[in-house]
Motif scaffolding. Sequence first.
Motif, mmCIF file in Angstrom:
data_model
loop_
_atom_site.group_PDB
_atom_site.id
_atom_site.type_symbol
_atom_site.label_atom_id
_atom_site.label_comp_id
_atom_site.label_asym_id
_atom_site.label_seq_id
_atom_site.Cartn_x
_atom_site.Cartn_y
_atom_site.Cartn_z
ATOM 1 N N ALA A 61 18.743 -1.309 -4.491
ATOM 2 C CA ALA A 61 18.852 -1.561 -3.054
ATOM 3 C C ALA A 61 17.473 -1.658 -2.405
ATOM 4 O O ALA A 61 17.219 -2.543 -1.567
ATOM 5 N N LEU A 62 16.560 -0.764 -2.801
ATOM 6 C CA LEU A 62 15.206 -0.806 -2.237
ATOM 7 C C LEU A 62 14.487 -2.090 -2.636
ATOM 8 O O LEU A 62 13.717 -2.665 -1.848
ATOM 9 N N GLU A 63 14.733 -2.539 -3.854
ATOM 10 C CA GLU A 63 14.103 -3.786 -4.310
ATOM 11 C C GLU A 63 14.540 -4.953 -3.420
ATOM 12 O O GLU A 63 13.710 -5.793 -3.039
ATOM 13 N N VAL A 64 15.823 -5.011 -3.073
ATOM 14 C CA VAL A 64 16.315 -6.067 -2.181
ATOM 15 C C VAL A 64 15.605 -5.986 -0.831
ATOM 16 O O VAL A 64 15.178 -7.010 -0.271
ATOM 17 N N HIS A 65 15.470 -4.783 -0.314
ATOM 18 C CA HIS A 65 14.802 -4.593 0.979
ATOM 19 C C HIS A 65 13.376 -5.135 0.960
ATOM 20 O O HIS A 65 12.990 -5.947 1.825
ATOM 21 N N PHE A 66 12.602 -4.725 -0.036
ATOM 22 C CA PHE A 66 11.182 -5.106 -0.048
ATOM 23 C C PHE A 66 10.985 -6.578 -0.441
ATOM 24 O O PHE A 66 10.007 -7.195 -0.005
ATOM 25 N N ARG A 67 11.883 -7.145 -1.211
ATOM 26 C CA ARG A 67 11.747 -8.563 -1.538
ATOM 27 C C ARG A 67 11.963 -9.431 -0.296
ATOM 28 O O ARG A 67 11.351 -10.491 -0.156
ATOM 29 N N ILE A 134 6.842 -6.084 -6.182
ATOM 30 C CA ILE A 134 7.996 -5.195 -6.216
ATOM 31 C C ILE A 134 8.530 -5.218 -7.637
ATOM 32 O O ILE A 134 8.757 -6.296 -8.196
ATOM 33 N N GLU A 135 8.721 -4.034 -8.220
ATOM 34 C CA GLU A 135 9.090 -3.941 -9.641
ATOM 35 C C GLU A 135 8.133 -4.804 -10.473
ATOM 36 O O GLU A 135 8.537 -5.529 -11.372
ATOM 37 N N GLU A 136 6.871 -4.691 -10.142
ATOM 38 C CA GLU A 136 5.827 -5.512 -10.763
ATOM 39 C C GLU A 136 5.495 -5.014 -12.158
ATOM 40 O O GLU A 136 5.264 -3.825 -12.365
ATOM 41 N N GLU A 137 5.478 -5.930 -13.110
ATOM 42 C CA GLU A 137 5.136 -5.571 -14.481
ATOM 43 C C GLU A 137 3.672 -5.899 -14.770
ATOM 44 O O GLU A 137 3.227 -7.027 -14.542
ATOM 45 N N ILE A 153 5.941 -1.212 -11.808
ATOM 46 C CA ILE A 153 5.560 -0.521 -10.581
ATOM 47 C C ILE A 153 6.566 -0.832 -9.483
ATOM 48 O O ILE A 153 6.831 -2.000 -9.181
ATOM 49 N N ASP A 154 7.120 0.222 -8.875
ATOM 50 C CA ASP A 154 8.139 0.031 -7.845
ATOM 51 C C ASP A 154 7.610 -0.804 -6.689
ATOM 52 O O ASP A 154 8.238 -1.786 -6.277
ATOM 53 N N LEU A 155 6.469 -0.394 -6.134
ATOM 54 C CA LEU A 155 5.909 -1.100 -4.987
ATOM 55 C C LEU A 155 4.388 -1.035 -5.052
ATOM 56 O O LEU A 155 3.828 0.050 -5.207
ATOM 57 N N LEU A 156 3.737 -2.190 -4.929
ATOM 58 C CA LEU A 156 2.279 -2.285 -4.951
ATOM 59 C C LEU A 156 1.828 -2.887 -3.632
ATOM 60 O O LEU A 156 2.262 -3.994 -3.264
ATOM 61 N N ILE A 157 0.962 -2.162 -2.927
ATOM 62 C CA ILE A 157 0.544 -2.549 -1.582
ATOM 63 C C ILE A 157 -0.974 -2.628 -1.512
ATOM 64 O O ILE A 157 -1.677 -1.787 -2.075
ATOM 65 N N ASP A 158 -1.469 -3.626 -0.807
ATOM 66 C CA ASP A 158 -2.903 -3.756 -0.530
ATOM 67 C C ASP A 158 -3.122 -3.425 0.939
ATOM 68 O O ASP A 158 -2.655 -4.146 1.827
ATOM 69 N N THR A 159 -3.830 -2.322 1.211
ATOM 70 C CA THR A 159 -4.081 -1.925 2.599
ATOM 71 C C THR A 159 -5.397 -2.484 3.127
ATOM 72 O O THR A 159 -5.747 -2.253 4.279
ATOM 73 N N ASP A 161 -8.504 -1.634 2.038
ATOM 74 C CA ASP A 161 -9.475 -0.780 1.344
ATOM 75 C C ASP A 161 -8.922 -0.207 0.047
ATOM 76 O O ASP A 161 -9.680 0.159 -0.849
ATOM 77 N N GLU A 162 -7.595 -0.125 -0.037
ATOM 78 C CA GLU A 162 -6.970 0.529 -1.186
ATOM 79 C C GLU A 162 -5.839 -0.304 -1.752
ATOM 80 O O GLU A 162 -5.209 -1.105 -1.036
ATOM 81 N N LEU A 163 -5.597 -0.103 -3.029
ATOM 82 C CA LEU A 163 -4.382 -0.584 -3.669
ATOM 83 C C LEU A 163 -3.484 0.634 -3.840
ATOM 84 O O LEU A 163 -3.870 1.616 -4.464
ATOM 85 N N VAL A 164 -2.300 0.571 -3.267
ATOM 86 C CA VAL A 164 -1.389 1.720 -3.260
ATOM 87 C C VAL A 164 -0.259 1.478 -4.252
ATOM 88 O O VAL A 164 0.442 0.462 -4.174
ATOM 89 N N ILE A 165 -0.099 2.416 -5.180
ATOM 90 C CA ILE A 165 1.047 2.417 -6.085
ATOM 91 C C ILE A 165 2.047 3.409 -5.507
ATOM 92 O O ILE A 165 1.772 4.599 -5.422
ATOM 93 N N ARG A 166 3.209 2.908 -5.120
ATOM 94 C CA ARG A 166 4.232 3.786 -4.547
ATOM 95 C C ARG A 166 5.440 3.803 -5.470
ATOM 96 O O ARG A 166 6.041 2.760 -5.741
ATOM 97 N N ASP A 167 5.783 4.980 -5.934
ATOM 98 C CA ASP A 167 6.894 5.144 -6.857
ATOM 99 C C ASP A 167 8.019 5.888 -6.145
ATOM 100 O O ASP A 167 7.800 6.968 -5.597
ATOM 101 N N PHE A 168 9.202 5.298 -6.138
ATOM 102 C CA PHE A 168 10.337 5.902 -5.436
ATOM 103 C C PHE A 168 11.148 6.778 -6.385
ATOM 104 O O PHE A 168 11.463 6.384 -7.507
ATOM 105 N N LYS A 169 11.486 7.965 -5.903
ATOM 106 C CA LYS A 169 12.289 8.903 -6.659
ATOM 107 C C LYS A 169 13.462 9.368 -5.794
ATOM 108 O O LYS A 169 13.362 9.419 -4.566
#
Length: 213
Positions: A61-67, A134-137, A153-159, A161-169
């Motif tokens: 469900a989260l993958e659908v949201h972020f896509r 999203i769900e990036e291999e 990787i569940d979600l990869l974000i570029d802010t 200054d940073e590359l953020v790896i966000r893992d959902f649990k």
Amino acid sequence: MITAVEPNQTAMQLTGRDYTSYSAITTYAACPLRYFFRYVEGLPETTVGSSLVFGGAIHSALEVHFRELLAGNPAPDLDILLTAYQEAWKDRDIGSVHFGKDESADSLGRLADRMLRAFQASDLAQPGGTILGIEEELREPLVPGCPDLLARIDLLIDTGDELVIRDFKTARSRWSQDQAEESAGQLLLYSELVQKLDPSKTVRLEFAVLTKT
């Protein structure tokens, strides 16, 4: 004559996969025999815990949201997320799912409704920065003589200054700092792969825990 064998080739011969993963590494560290049965013999699991299936369905469900966000569209409504959740369950044989006390597919569906509503109302639903994946291999050799590591990787974000790896649990309750540190090995390995995307930026690791309470 001695012939050198590539690590990926050896992995393919042993497991049918020319790479390794964090789950395979942790399975071997916890129980080499279980690793043998699962990854070498390929024996199927006779049952699977409902929490594992539930967590995977929430991830769908989260993958659908972020896509949708990645495509530049508005965030999907709750019905779309719940449809994605239910579709993930359709791929499972309910008879092979081990439910906990007072649990059922219906009760977990109601729980998913509450959790996804909470997610939509939280800051997690609108991440700051640019979504890169999203769900990036990602796949690279990290250790000489070992097969490639495959990261998803569940979600990869570029802010910026940073590359953020966000893992959902998903969890029964809010994680403690000790729980985060116990699970940090996965993201630490993944950060080695992400750092190669842009060595000029720091990599930030985050767990986003969606609680059942």
